[in-house]
Scaffold this active site. Sequence first.
Site, mmCIF file in Angstrom:
data_model
loop_
_atom_site.group_PDB
_atom_site.id
_atom_site.type_symbol
_atom_site.label_atom_id
_atom_site.label_comp_id
_atom_site.label_asym_id
_atom_site.label_seq_id
_atom_site.Cartn_x
_atom_site.Cartn_y
_atom_site.Cartn_z
ATOM 1 N N ASP A 64 0.820 -1.229 0.000
ATOM 2 C CA ASP A 64 0.000 0.000 0.000
ATOM 3 C C ASP A 64 0.850 1.274 0.000
ATOM 4 O OD1 ASP A 64 0.619 -0.917 2.701
ATOM 5 O OD2 ASP A 64 -0.724 0.619 3.481
ATOM 6 N N HIS A 65 2.184 1.112 0.029
ATOM 7 C CA HIS A 65 3.046 2.299 0.064
ATOM 8 C C HIS A 65 3.865 2.502 -1.207
ATOM 9 C CE1 HIS A 65 2.486 3.306 4.390
ATOM 10 N NE2 HIS A 65 1.988 2.089 4.348
ATOM 11 N N HIS A 143 8.224 -0.999 12.641
ATOM 12 C CA HIS A 143 7.122 -1.573 11.876
ATOM 13 C C HIS A 143 7.538 -2.949 11.338
ATOM 14 C CE1 HIS A 143 3.411 -1.508 9.657
ATOM 15 N NE2 HIS A 143 4.002 -1.509 8.482
ATOM 16 N N HIS A 272 -3.158 7.499 7.468
ATOM 17 C CA HIS A 272 -3.098 6.046 7.378
ATOM 18 C C HIS A 272 -4.156 5.437 8.310
ATOM 19 C CE1 HIS A 272 -1.271 1.950 7.561
ATOM 20 N NE2 HIS A 272 -0.737 2.264 6.393
HETATM 21 ZN ZN LIG Z 1 0.573 0.865 5.397
HETATM 22 ZN ZN LIG Z 2 3.145 -1.139 6.525
#
Ligand SMILES: [Zn+2]
Ligand SMILES: [Zn+2]
Length: 310
Positions: A64-65, A143, A272
């Site tokens: 998604d990035h 993350h 986000h």
């Molecule tokens: Zn994300």
């Molecule tokens: Zn992520």
Amino acid sequence: MLSVTFLGTSAARPTVERNVSALSLQREGETLLFECGEGTQRQMMRYGVSFALAEIFFTHFHADHFLGVIGLVRTLGLQDRTEPLRLYGPRGAKKLLEQAIALGVERVPFPVEIAEVKPGTVLGERGKGNGEGYEIAVFATEHGGSSVGYAVREHERRGRFDPDKARAAGIPEGPLWGKLTKGEPIELPDGRRLTADGFVGPRRPGRLVVITGDTRPCASVVDAAQGADLLIHEATFGEEEKDRAKETGHSTAKEAAQVALAAKAKKLVLSHVSARYSISAEELVKEAREVFANVAVAKDGMTVDVPFDG
Ligand SMILES: [Zn+2]
Ligand SMILES: [Zn+2]
């Protein structure tokens, strides 16, 4: 002028209201792109963000990035671009982005340079103009893997010119004032030579914009965001799902607010957000505001100006 435009504010997948992650930063006629989720190029068109950009920064390589870079590079090629495009991302960026930009095209007709960055990397000596540029410092986030965030820090600015003092010293208004304003020495018609000291005030701090990407609340973000004029922190979840935030390497709105408070940031914008907050994210703002007052939640197409503080 320094501003940020949110191009995608949804976590993990697009919704009707929100696209996946991307934001552009505009400064003195330059545009930088941070993240490039699927569909980012169309968001750029919708919200009037220039395609004449030279650099894209990635925080990590969840789909998604970055998937949007495939289509964006193709479009830039169709527009007869010849200028190089530079892509920055953490460990793994070279392999992954090389594959992504080669996908679905015979040949990219302009050079694409890919640089891997890590916490502590400083991309310095940037910006146009005379001496008031900026740097981008890379910091660690939590993350999983090698995710990073970016701190865009302007250099100190010259002090403010004091016209009263100049007048009192008998310096005629005009080009000589201009020189003093720039900190340059002058020579008066009567032969006196003066330096700018005394006619300009102390140097003033530049602005700081910090972009976390996906992360748990963590000390490295607090450090990077000390005194930030604008902290853009992910807030995927509300308090109700704080365990899920922990399990998935994300933050709640309240946790993001605690980071902003610890960093003494001036403004916090949450982004986000989980699909459940797609239509209304007021609940996230409410939870964050209990901890940190100057908070807003991003929306696609929202532009935030970052004024000088004093
Ligand atoms: Zn994300
Ligand atoms: Zn992520």
